[in-house]
Write an enzyme that holds these catalytic residues in place. Sequence first.
Site, PDB file in Angstrom:
ATOM      1  N   HIS A  61     -32.939  -0.932 -36.618  1.00 37.18           N
ATOM      2  CA  HIS A  61     -33.362  -1.894 -36.125  1.00 37.18           C
ATOM      3  C   HIS A  61     -35.671  -2.128 -37.103  1.00 37.18           C
ATOM      4  CE1 HIS A  61     -31.165  -2.919 -32.839  1.00 37.18           C
ATOM      5  NE2 HIS A  61     -30.639  -1.995 -33.287  1.00 37.18           N
ATOM      6  N   GLN A 120     -27.834  -5.546 -29.381  1.00 40.27           N
ATOM      7  CA  GLN A 120     -26.937  -4.772 -30.682  1.00 40.27           C
ATOM      8  C   GLN A 120     -25.519  -4.170 -29.819  1.00 40.27           C
ATOM      9  OE1 GLN A 120     -27.837  -0.965 -32.869  1.00 40.27           O
ATOM     10  NE2 GLN A 120     -25.813  -0.375 -32.677  1.00 40.27           N
ATOM     11  N   CYS A 159     -32.911  -9.035 -34.083  1.00 39.27           N
ATOM     12  CA  CYS A 159     -33.040  -8.996 -32.754  1.00 39.27           C
ATOM     13  C   CYS A 159     -33.813  -9.823 -31.667  1.00 39.27           C
ATOM     14  CB  CYS A 159     -33.594  -7.950 -32.953  1.00 39.27           C
ATOM     15  SG  CYS A 159     -35.417  -7.610 -32.538  1.00 39.27           S
ATOM     16  N   GLU A 160     -33.026 -10.558 -30.607  1.00 40.08           N
ATOM     17  CA  GLU A 160     -34.096 -11.321 -29.676  1.00 40.08           C
ATOM     18  C   GLU A 160     -34.873 -11.313 -29.595  1.00 40.08           C
ATOM     19  OE1 GLU A 160     -30.558 -12.281 -27.444  1.00 40.08           O
ATOM     20  OE2 GLU A 160     -31.649 -11.115 -25.759  1.00 40.08           O
ATOM     21  N   HIS A 161     -35.172  -9.806 -29.259  1.00 38.22           N
ATOM     22  CA  HIS A 161     -37.229  -9.819 -28.781  1.00 38.22           C
ATOM     23  C   HIS A 161     -37.953 -10.044 -29.725  1.00 38.22           C
ATOM     24  CE1 HIS A 161     -33.812  -6.709 -26.728  1.00 38.22           C
ATOM     25  NE2 HIS A 161     -34.349  -7.896 -25.831  1.00 38.22           N
ATOM     26  N   HIS A 162     -37.958  -9.694 -31.494  1.00 37.95           N
ATOM     27  CA  HIS A 162     -38.523 -10.032 -32.295  1.00 37.95           C
ATOM     28  C   HIS A 162     -38.499 -10.701 -33.028  1.00 37.95           C
ATOM     29  CE1 HIS A 162     -39.053  -5.825 -30.260  1.00 37.95           C
ATOM     30  NE2 HIS A 162     -40.330  -6.554 -29.767  1.00 37.95           N
ATOM     31  N   CYS A 203     -37.836  -3.756 -35.582  1.00 35.88           N
ATOM     32  CA  CYS A 203     -38.688  -3.640 -35.364  1.00 35.88           C
ATOM     33  C   CYS A 203     -39.213  -2.463 -34.749  1.00 35.88           C
ATOM     34  CB  CYS A 203     -38.096  -4.557 -33.185  1.00 35.88           C
ATOM     35  SG  CYS A 203     -37.024  -4.103 -32.504  1.00 35.88           S
TER      36      CYS A 203
HETATM   37 ZN    ZN Z   1     -37.062  -5.963 -31.810  1.00 37.61          ZN
END
Ligand code: ZN
Length: 204
Positions: free
Chosen positions: A164, A136, A95-98, A166
Amino acid sequence: MPPNQKLPMLVTDGPGRRPTQAEAEEAVRTLIRWAGDDPTREGLLETPSRVARAYGEWFSGYDQDAGAVLRRTFAEVGGYDEIVVLKAIAFSSHCEHHMAPITGFVHIGYLPRRRVVGISKLARLVHAFARRLQVQERLTAEIADTLQEVLQPRGVAVMVEATHGCMTTRGVDAREATMVTSRMLGAFRENPATRREFFAAIGK
Ligand code: ZN
């Protein structure tokens, strides 16, 4: 974003420069120290180079032209006009956030007009987009849009089911949560019977 406007092929911190392996390893040492451990203790000595090599695989999608995978080889359908479904293509992404792992399955269906592609090409298409920093929803759309653009079938259906890291390993208590996304194009969007046929084929 429009289907052709892909993520940049190289991530740079200056004009045209990709960090070296040594710089990547130093960044890992920084993170180890920041987490509270000692990167010079024996068990961690080789970790930065292993992490850098692992990143090379996990993010190898940036060096792949996903559309070219499909463009190179395809076969004429020879009158076949029913849907083609490939279910449960296992994938892993981040995931590009975490930068935490996303793992799951992609189900692909399409209704050929002139061309079909082999199973291995569909799997490579999935991996070319999965092995990048992703959300996603975008992964789902990129797979569907590329199939539509290159094969020009009568319709495309893509469904992604994933967990995910995260969510399952930190923060909110969602250990069993599976996220489901889908994108329906052409006949799968317009014709409920075609859509039902896809969902029946993947067991939904
Ligand atoms: Zn994430």
